[in-house]
Design an enzyme around this catalytic site. Structure first.
Site, PDB file in Angstrom:
ATOM      1  N   CYS A 222      68.514   4.059 -25.273  1.00 51.42           N
ATOM      2  CA  CYS A 222      67.322   3.261 -25.550  1.00 51.42           C
ATOM      3  C   CYS A 222      66.604   3.673 -26.828  1.00 51.42           C
ATOM      4  O   CYS A 222      65.700   2.971 -27.280  1.00 51.42           O
ATOM      5  CB  CYS A 222      66.367   3.337 -24.363  1.00 51.42           C
ATOM      6  SG  CYS A 222      67.122   2.808 -22.798  1.00 51.42           S
TER       7      CYS A 222
ATOM      8  N   HIS B  45      59.904   0.624 -26.833  1.00 50.37           N
ATOM      9  CA  HIS B  45      61.058   0.258 -26.017  1.00 50.37           C
ATOM     10  C   HIS B  45      60.550  -0.303 -24.702  1.00 50.37           C
ATOM     11  O   HIS B  45      59.675   0.277 -24.047  1.00 50.37           O
ATOM     12  CB  HIS B  45      61.936   1.483 -25.784  1.00 50.37           C
ATOM     13  CG  HIS B  45      62.903   1.340 -24.658  1.00 50.37           C
ATOM     14  ND1 HIS B  45      63.779   0.283 -24.561  1.00 50.37           N
ATOM     15  CD2 HIS B  45      63.103   2.113 -23.549  1.00 50.37           C
ATOM     16  CE1 HIS B  45      64.497   0.414 -23.452  1.00 50.37           C
ATOM     17  NE2 HIS B  45      64.103   1.513 -22.827  1.00 50.37           N
TER      18      HIS B  45
ATOM     19  N   ASN C 200      64.645  -4.088 -18.988  1.00 50.65           N
ATOM     20  CA  ASN C 200      65.032  -3.030 -19.928  1.00 50.65           C
ATOM     21  C   ASN C 200      66.406  -3.362 -20.515  1.00 50.65           C
ATOM     22  O   ASN C 200      67.422  -3.277 -19.827  1.00 50.65           O
ATOM     23  CB  ASN C 200      65.073  -1.693 -19.184  1.00 50.65           C
ATOM     24  CG  ASN C 200      65.442  -0.523 -20.074  1.00 50.65           C
ATOM     25  OD1 ASN C 200      65.949  -0.690 -21.175  1.00 50.65           O
ATOM     26  ND2 ASN C 200      65.194   0.678 -19.578  1.00 50.65           N
TER      27      ASN C 200
END
Length: 402
Positions: A178, A328, A358
């Site tokens: 990520c 993020h 996500n």
């Protein structure tokens, strides 16, 4: 003296300030350990370079180059899975998921969809916005932890060639989960400032749905698939759009978030010969995502604000100087906690987590692209962005759009 590879010479006295004991950028150039600045060799093109590859056409010249973000694009799969859909598979509910994560929907690859096809689509849109021909791209950075080829997605035909890059520009993958896209931005800046590259395509794309245990409600509710891309272009130092960055990793945290290699059962295709020769009988694959949610949450709300504050300090800015906070998209509680710590009001926080979940390395460029195309983010505005996740890795960058 330096050469075309971007090595530096300590022969030039500092004209800016005493440098901090870390590696990063200060406004339009590198700052490195020590009390002296460094002369950086970039490169130009030579007559007849249209017949050469980008790496062959660079010859050294000394200049203080900057870089700017000039185009963005994104792509998501067509299949949408809602919280109510997941409630039919695991013991959960829309309210349980949304209250704890902020997520209501996510997109997942299905049928003939592929992650690389999404990456190509996002990249093409970024090039179109930047008005850059694919043949002008001299570097492709593919930020992904889920490549569709063991040896990397960037060099494969589905990325580089599908874009129409006929001069065979350098292309390689960056694996940092990520945090990958932020590392890609910094890597692009390094290639431009120290290597003479001009147009660097940074793609963030992941398909974590392939590594999700759909019976584990602690993880299956979180992840989706997507791709996003940004075109980073060389410019004069006065137009520099990457002010500073701050990057870290901590291998001790790997136990909190991972998808480790595992050996499957004996492969009968090897027969008895494998045992005789000592060859391991079985094929390796990756396990489903394993995550300690509480520990990852604690890590994020502690380390991300510190990283952004460090990058702001290096840039000579404060939280009041940024127009947008773009994190993020992992969990809305994390986003809110970081914004509160940095004293950034909710109206200056970019979030599309509710729609996509996500999406790992794709989350930042996906959210940026939507914000730019909707008119929310305007040219010249300053964005504090940060990625964080498996590794554990985390990093931030202070950038200007356009």
């Amino acid at each position: 003296m330096a050469n075309a590879s971007g090595f530096v010479s300590p022969s030039v006295p500092s004209l800016r300030r005493r440098f901090q004991p870390s590696i990063g950028f200060y406004r339009s150039g590198f700052f490195l350990p020590g009390k002296i600045s460094k002369r950086v060799f970039c490169s130009s093109t030579i007559e007849g370079d249209e017949k050469l590859s980008p790496s062959q056409s660079r010859v050294p010249w000394i200049v203080n180059k900057g870089c700017k973000l000039v185009g963005c694009g994104s792509a998501v799969p067509s299949l949408q899975i809602s919280n109510d859909d997941l409630a039919k598979v695991v013991e959960t509910s829309d309210n349980w998921i949304s209250v704890r994560t902020g997520i209501r929907n996510r997109r997942v690859l299905s049928g003939k969809d592929s992650m690389t096809a999404l990456a190509v689509e996002a990249a093409k849109r970024a090039l179109e916005m930047a008005q850059v021909d694919p043949d002008e791209v001299d570097l492709v950075l593919m930020c992904t932890s889920t490549p569709e080829d063991l040896f990397g997605s960037a060099p494969q035909a589905m990325i580089q060639k599908a874009l129409g890059c006929k001069k065979n520009p350098l292309a390689y993958d960056i694996t940092a989960a990520c945090s990958g896209f932020v590392l890609g931005l910094v890597s692009a800046a390094c290639h431009i400032r120290g290597g003479g590259f001009h147009n660097v395509l940074v793609i963030g794309a992941d398909a974590l749905s392939r590594y999700v245990d759909w019976t584990d409600r602690g993880t299956c509710i979180l992840f989706g698939d997507a791709a996003g891309a940004v075109l980073v272009q060389a410019c004069d130092s006065e137009q520099d759009g990457l002010f500073a960055f701050d990057l870290h990793s901590d291998g001790d945290g790997q136990r909190h978030l991972n998808a480790s290699m595992k050996n499957n059962e004996t492969d009968s295709a090897l027969g008895s010969n494998g045992s005789v020769l000592g060859i391991p009988q079985g094929r390796s694959s990756y396990s489903c995502i394993q995550m300690n949610g509480k520990e990852v949450f604690r890590f994020a709300v502690r380390c991300v604000p510190q990283s952004i504050e460090s990058a702001l300090q290096k840039a000579g800015l404060s939280g009041s100087n940024i127009d947008w906070l773009l994190l993020h998209q992992a969990n809305q509680r994390i986003i809110d906690a970081v914004a509160t710590r940095l004293e950034v009001p909710p109206e200056r926080v970019i979030s599309n987590l509710a729609r996509y979940g996500n999406t790992s390395a794709a989350s930042i460029p996906l959210a940026l692209d939507e914000a730019v195309r909707s008119g929310k983010v305007q040219s010249g505005q300053t964005i504090a962005t940060a990625g964080f996740g498996a590794g554990l890795t985390w990093g931030s960058a202070i950038v200007r759009w356009g």
